[in-house]
Every structure is written in C-alpha cells, then in structure tokens.
Scaffold this motif. Structure first.
Motif, mmCIF file in Angstrom:
data_model
loop_
_atom_site.group_PDB
_atom_site.id
_atom_site.type_symbol
_atom_site.label_atom_id
_atom_site.label_comp_id
_atom_site.label_asym_id
_atom_site.label_seq_id
_atom_site.Cartn_x
_atom_site.Cartn_y
_atom_site.Cartn_z
ATOM 1 N N ARG A 66 10.439 21.296 28.148
ATOM 2 C CA ARG A 66 9.988 20.118 28.910
ATOM 3 C C ARG A 66 11.187 19.309 29.407
ATOM 4 O O ARG A 66 11.198 18.834 30.544
ATOM 5 C CB ARG A 66 9.089 19.255 28.041
ATOM 6 N N PHE A 67 12.182 19.141 28.541
ATOM 7 C CA PHE A 67 13.384 18.408 28.941
ATOM 8 C C PHE A 67 14.084 19.099 30.102
ATOM 9 O O PHE A 67 14.452 18.463 31.090
ATOM 10 C CB PHE A 67 14.337 18.275 27.751
ATOM 11 N N SER A 68 14.283 20.419 29.992
ATOM 12 C CA SER A 68 14.996 21.125 31.059
ATOM 13 C C SER A 68 14.180 21.156 32.346
ATOM 14 O O SER A 68 14.751 21.188 33.439
ATOM 15 C CB SER A 68 15.364 22.542 30.613
ATOM 16 N N LEU A 70 12.094 18.641 33.389
ATOM 17 C CA LEU A 70 12.104 17.303 33.988
ATOM 18 C C LEU A 70 13.504 16.817 34.364
ATOM 19 O O LEU A 70 13.657 16.086 35.345
ATOM 20 C CB LEU A 70 11.461 16.303 33.029
ATOM 21 N N CYS A 71 14.516 17.195 33.609
ATOM 22 C CA CYS A 71 15.834 16.595 33.803
ATOM 23 C C CYS A 71 16.889 17.511 34.396
ATOM 24 O O CYS A 71 17.897 17.015 34.885
ATOM 25 C CB CYS A 71 16.356 16.070 32.462
ATOM 26 N N CYS A 72 16.700 18.809 34.350
ATOM 27 C CA CYS A 72 17.791 19.693 34.749
ATOM 28 C C CYS A 72 17.441 20.534 35.970
ATOM 29 O O CYS A 72 17.916 20.257 37.058
ATOM 30 C CB CYS A 72 18.177 20.598 33.588
ATOM 31 N N CYS A 73 16.645 21.539 35.791
ATOM 32 C CA CYS A 73 16.332 22.465 36.877
ATOM 33 C C CYS A 73 14.840 22.777 36.813
ATOM 34 O O CYS A 73 14.381 23.400 35.854
ATOM 35 C CB CYS A 73 17.173 23.734 36.753
ATOM 36 N N LEU A 74 14.115 22.378 37.815
ATOM 37 C CA LEU A 74 12.660 22.497 37.804
ATOM 38 C C LEU A 74 12.202 23.944 37.700
ATOM 39 O O LEU A 74 11.362 24.278 36.858
ATOM 40 C CB LEU A 74 12.076 21.845 39.062
ATOM 41 N N LEU A 81 9.161 27.006 30.203
ATOM 42 C CA LEU A 81 7.922 26.426 29.680
ATOM 43 C C LEU A 81 6.847 27.502 29.520
ATOM 44 O O LEU A 81 6.119 27.520 28.525
ATOM 45 C CB LEU A 81 7.443 25.319 30.614
ATOM 46 N N GLN A 82 6.774 28.425 30.473
ATOM 47 C CA GLN A 82 5.800 29.513 30.377
ATOM 48 C C GLN A 82 6.099 30.419 29.183
ATOM 49 O O GLN A 82 5.195 30.825 28.457
ATOM 50 C CB GLN A 82 5.794 30.322 31.681
ATOM 51 N N THR A 105 13.831 34.450 25.143
ATOM 52 C CA THR A 105 13.865 34.288 26.599
ATOM 53 C C THR A 105 13.769 32.817 26.989
ATOM 54 O O THR A 105 14.487 32.358 27.885
ATOM 55 C CB THR A 105 12.727 35.082 27.248
ATOM 56 N N ALA A 106 12.900 32.068 26.316
ATOM 57 C CA ALA A 106 12.767 30.638 26.601
ATOM 58 C C ALA A 106 14.070 29.903 26.296
ATOM 59 O O ALA A 106 14.495 29.029 27.067
ATOM 60 C CB ALA A 106 11.620 30.038 25.796
#
Length: 138
Positions: A66-68, A70-74, A81-82, A105-106
C-alpha cells in the motif's frame, strides 16, 4: 429392491465415529461373488480433505504494498498489491509454497517501486532546483 426411498445405514468408522452410508453410494457387482454365490457389496469411502493454514503464515507485505502504491510508483505498487492479496489467499488455503512464491514476488516489486520512486523524486528535485536556476541565470 427399491433403493430410492431406503434410509441411510449407519456404519462404524475406524476413527470411532459412525458414518451414514446412503444406498445410492452402494454398488452391486454381479461379476464379483463371494463364496455363497451372492453379489458382493462395495462401498466407496468418503474422502475428507482439509487444508489447515500453516502454523506460521508467510508474510504478505500488504502494508508495504500500500505504501509503495500510494507514495512511490503506482504501477509497480498495484502489481505488488495483487501479489500480496494472492499471498494472503494462499496462506488461508494452506498452500505454503505458493504463498512463499507470491510473497517473494511482492517483496521484490515493493523494493523496485521504492527505488523507482526515490529516483523519480530525486530527478524532480534536481530539475526543479538546479536546472530551473540555470535557465533564468545564463
């Protein structure tokens, strides 16, 4: 012999529990006969498969995803997230190997998303403060 309306017959199992055997699951094989020339009744046992979740579930990195996102790369964050959701589902189904693969992988996607986000923010700051001053002051 009409088997459609006959009640289930109780049968003792190996585990001490009684199981109901429905006459519809009983098959008569006239080819196989016992010593008294009577048909042999073959009952197929029921199979109970349970997938218990592992004692220690594999980490799913949902907060990191969630952090990555919202804040890094959509785009990379959504992919991470998937995979985090797939890890959570595999943990619930007790499929530890699939959960570990999805978790790894995540984690990799989250790391790449953070690096891409840092590079993008750094490039923007460099452009904004260094190159914009160069344009106006020749």
């Amino acid at each position: 012999m009409d088997q459609a309306f006959s009640p289930p017959y109780p049968q003792g199992g190996n585990d001490g529990c009684s199981h109901a055997v429905h006459p519809g699951s009983i098959q008569l094989h006239p080819q196989v006969q016992n010593q008294h020339n009577q048909p042999v009744v073959i009952v197929q046992p029921s199979v109970n498969m349970r997938h218990d979740p592992p004692a220690e579930p594999v980490p799913d990195y949902m907060c990191y995803s969630r952090f990555s996102t919202l804040c890094c790369c959509l785009l990379l964050g959504l992919c991470a997230l998937q995979f985090s959701r797939a890890t959570r589902s595999a943990n619930a189904a007790g499929q530890r190997r699939e959960a570990a693969r999805n978790s790894q992988t995540a984690l990799i996607l989250n790391h790449v998303a953070v690096v891409v986000g840092i590079i993008t923010i750094g490039a923007y700051i460099f452009y904004k403060f260094y190159l914009s001053d160069q344009k106006f002051n020749p």
